[in-house]
Motif scaffolding. Structure first.
Motif, PDB file in Angstrom:
ATOM      1  N   SER A 244     -39.632 -87.272 -58.320  1.00  0.00           N
ATOM      2  CA  SER A 244     -38.600 -87.093 -57.301  1.00  0.00           C
ATOM      3  C   SER A 244     -37.884 -85.757 -57.444  1.00  0.00           C
ATOM      4  CB  SER A 244     -37.581 -88.238 -57.387  1.00  0.00           C
ATOM      5  OG  SER A 244     -36.895 -88.209 -58.621  1.00  0.00           O
ATOM      6  N   ARG A 245     -38.022 -85.121 -58.606  1.00  0.00           N
ATOM      7  CA  ARG A 245     -37.382 -83.831 -58.847  1.00  0.00           C
ATOM      8  C   ARG A 245     -38.331 -82.658 -58.663  1.00  0.00           C
ATOM      9  NH1 ARG A 245     -34.661 -85.751 -64.599  1.00  0.00           N
ATOM     10  NH2 ARG A 245     -33.340 -87.421 -63.738  1.00  0.00           N
ATOM     11  N   LEU A 246     -39.601 -82.960 -58.447  1.00  0.00           N
ATOM     12  CA  LEU A 246     -40.605 -81.917 -58.272  1.00  0.00           C
ATOM     13  C   LEU A 246     -40.803 -81.622 -56.793  1.00  0.00           C
ATOM     14  CD1 LEU A 246     -43.262 -83.193 -60.851  1.00  0.00           C
ATOM     15  CD2 LEU A 246     -41.557 -81.383 -61.201  1.00  0.00           C
ATOM     16  N   LEU A 247     -41.071 -80.363 -56.487  1.00  0.00           N
ATOM     17  CA  LEU A 247     -41.289 -79.978 -55.086  1.00  0.00           C
ATOM     18  C   LEU A 247     -42.658 -80.432 -54.598  1.00  0.00           C
ATOM     19  CD1 LEU A 247     -39.960 -78.510 -52.751  1.00  0.00           C
ATOM     20  CD2 LEU A 247     -41.004 -76.371 -53.571  1.00  0.00           C
ATOM     21  N   PHE A 248     -43.687 -80.249 -55.432  1.00  0.00           N
ATOM     22  CA  PHE A 248     -45.055 -80.659 -55.089  1.00  0.00           C
ATOM     23  C   PHE A 248     -45.623 -81.503 -56.233  1.00  0.00           C
ATOM     24  CE2 PHE A 248     -44.548 -76.299 -53.267  1.00  0.00           C
ATOM     25  CZ  PHE A 248     -44.453 -76.679 -51.925  1.00  0.00           C
ATOM     26  N   PRO A 249     -45.262 -82.779 -56.339  1.00  0.00           N
ATOM     27  CA  PRO A 249     -45.680 -83.584 -57.501  1.00  0.00           C
ATOM     28  C   PRO A 249     -47.181 -83.744 -57.640  1.00  0.00           C
ATOM     29  CG  PRO A 249     -44.593 -84.951 -55.831  1.00  0.00           C
ATOM     30  CD  PRO A 249     -44.371 -83.525 -55.445  1.00  0.00           C
ATOM     31  N   PHE A 250     -47.925 -83.847 -56.540  1.00  0.00           N
ATOM     32  CA  PHE A 250     -49.376 -83.986 -56.648  1.00  0.00           C
ATOM     33  C   PHE A 250     -49.993 -82.692 -57.185  1.00  0.00           C
ATOM     34  CE2 PHE A 250     -53.794 -84.416 -55.205  1.00  0.00           C
ATOM     35  CZ  PHE A 250     -54.048 -85.721 -55.585  1.00  0.00           C
ATOM     36  N   TYR A 251     -49.445 -81.570 -56.779  1.00  0.00           N
ATOM     37  CA  TYR A 251     -49.905 -80.273 -57.294  1.00  0.00           C
ATOM     38  C   TYR A 251     -49.589 -80.166 -58.784  1.00  0.00           C
ATOM     39  CZ  TYR A 251     -49.961 -75.220 -58.086  1.00  0.00           C
ATOM     40  OH  TYR A 251     -50.193 -73.969 -58.589  1.00  0.00           O
ATOM     41  N   ASN A 252     -48.375 -80.591 -59.177  1.00  0.00           N
ATOM     42  CA  ASN A 252     -48.013 -80.566 -60.598  1.00  0.00           C
ATOM     43  C   ASN A 252     -48.898 -81.488 -61.428  1.00  0.00           C
ATOM     44  OD1 ASN A 252     -45.010 -80.095 -59.174  1.00  0.00           O
ATOM     45  ND2 ASN A 252     -45.453 -78.797 -60.928  1.00  0.00           N
ATOM     46  N   MET A 253     -49.311 -82.607 -60.831  1.00  0.00           N
ATOM     47  CA  MET A 253     -50.214 -83.520 -61.522  1.00  0.00           C
ATOM     48  C   MET A 253     -51.544 -82.837 -61.833  1.00  0.00           C
ATOM     49  SD  MET A 253     -51.956 -87.064 -60.187  1.00  0.00           S
ATOM     50  CE  MET A 253     -53.275 -86.116 -59.388  1.00  0.00           C
TER      51      MET A 253
END
Length: 362
Positions: A244-253
């Motif tokens: 919820s704090r990440l802008l692009f969580p799937f990209y960060n994954m």
């Protein structure tokens, strides 16, 4: 210009899956926490229903676009007046999507490249595809890159299995309840899964209009399935708080994937997915805006409209100071309370009911 049922399937899948995976997960997880995947399922089911509504309406008048059959159903002036609401949606959407595209490309690849260079390049590509193929060219491109995107998303999730902990999704429902789950479904529902309403324009271009409903619904259904699986993958990897704090969580994954310390840096696949998905979405909106405007003003060559819309979209894209805040307010004060209930549900339902009555009792 004619497109096939297969092209409609991949078109609906491609333009939905990439944007939904990258832009909706953080807000949905912030609201529904570990039950965000349920929110995605609800939003997706509504999206499939809107797709069915749009294709049923378009199939009622397969030889006309929405700009035309709205006047057939409601009369010339009322029909044209109602279509202004769609033009007012298509025009700003191009600028907003282009800016989101530019910001992500700078974040992921071109850190020192000026924003205007990326936006200008995107505009040139849009002008090119409008003149070279139109909706037929977009359909052929979708048919090529759609299976590639599906394969790349599947590979990313499989490679990330070692980082997943399924206990992060527990407890199901108890921490959220139905109200947060429903609230979590509203942003992706209104901002993305309601967009297949554009099928009201595309049925006209199909070589077999009777395939419109099934092919479009299967395409949206596949996109919903992949977005739901992607949401679960993010929750399994980071838990219900960090995404919820990440802008692009799937990209960060994708950036934490490391298989035997050999397979790494696979985030380039996300960049490829995003590039093709966002470009097809941009091209569809540009085509809708150009073709719809030409029909509204009775212009003979719809392609020439792109020379007006492209500069306007360019200026809008580079003028927005903070796209995250702008998009948030755009969704909150325009898309959610107005566009979703009126443009995506209300008007198509009204046209379908009135059109069906007129055809039956004419």
């Amino acid at each position: 210009m004619k497109i096939s049922g297969s092209q409609i399937f991949w078109m609906m899948f491609t333009f939905e899956v990439g944007n939904s995976l990258l832009l909706t997960l953080s807000s949905t997880i912030r609201t529904a926490k570990q039950d965000a995947w349920i929110s995605m399922v609800i939003a997706g089911l509504v999206g499939v229903a809107i797709t069915f509504l749009a294709t049923t309406l378009g199939s009622l008048y397969p030889n006309q676009t929405m700009i035309e059959f709205s006047q057939t159903i409601l009369g010339k002036w009322l029909g044209k007046l109602m279509m202004i609401l769609y033009l007012l949606l298509w025009y700003p959407a191009i600028g907003i999507i282009t800016r989101e595209f530019g910001d992500f490309m700078i974040t992921a690849l071109f850190h020192k490249t000026p924003l205007w260079v990326i936006v200008f390049t995107a505009m040139l590509l849009l002008i090119f595809i409008m003149y070279q193929g139109g909706i037929e060219g977009i359909g052929r491109l979708s048919e090529i890159v759609g299976p590639m995107i599906l394969l790349m998303i599947t590979i990313l999730i499989i490679l990330n299995l070692g980082n997943m902990n399924w206990h992060y999704m527990l407890p199901i429902y108890q921490d959220s309840g139905w109200l947060p789950i429903l609230k979590g479904s509203y942003p992706p529902m209104a901002s993305f899964f309601g967009e297949p309403v554009m099928m009201t324009m595309f049925v006209f271009f199909m070589d077999k209009p009777d395939q419109a409903s099934s092919r479009a619904m299967w395409g949206i259904g596949l996109a919903v399935s992949m977005v739901t699986i992607g949401t679960l993958a993010v929750i399994f990897t980071f838990g219900p708080v960090l995404p919820s704090r990440l802008l692009f969580p799937f990209y960060n994954m994708s950036r934490v994937i490391s298989v035997m310390e050999f397979i790494q840096n696979v985030d380039i696949l996300i960049v490829i997915i995003w590039f093709f998905s966002i470009f097809i979405k941009l091209a569809l909106y540009m085509f809708l805006a150009c073709y719809g405007t030409a029909q509204w003003f009775h212009l003979k060559d719809w392609r020439k409209v792109v020379w007006l819309l492209a500069p306007i979209s360019f200026v809008m894209a580079v003028s927005i100071k903070n796209i995250q805040i702008f998009a948030q307010y755009f969704d909150k004060f325009y898309m959610l309370p107005f566009v979703f209930p009126v443009n995506m549900i209300g008007i198509p339902l009204l046209l379908l009911v009135v059109g069906w009555i007129r055809r039956k009792y004419a």
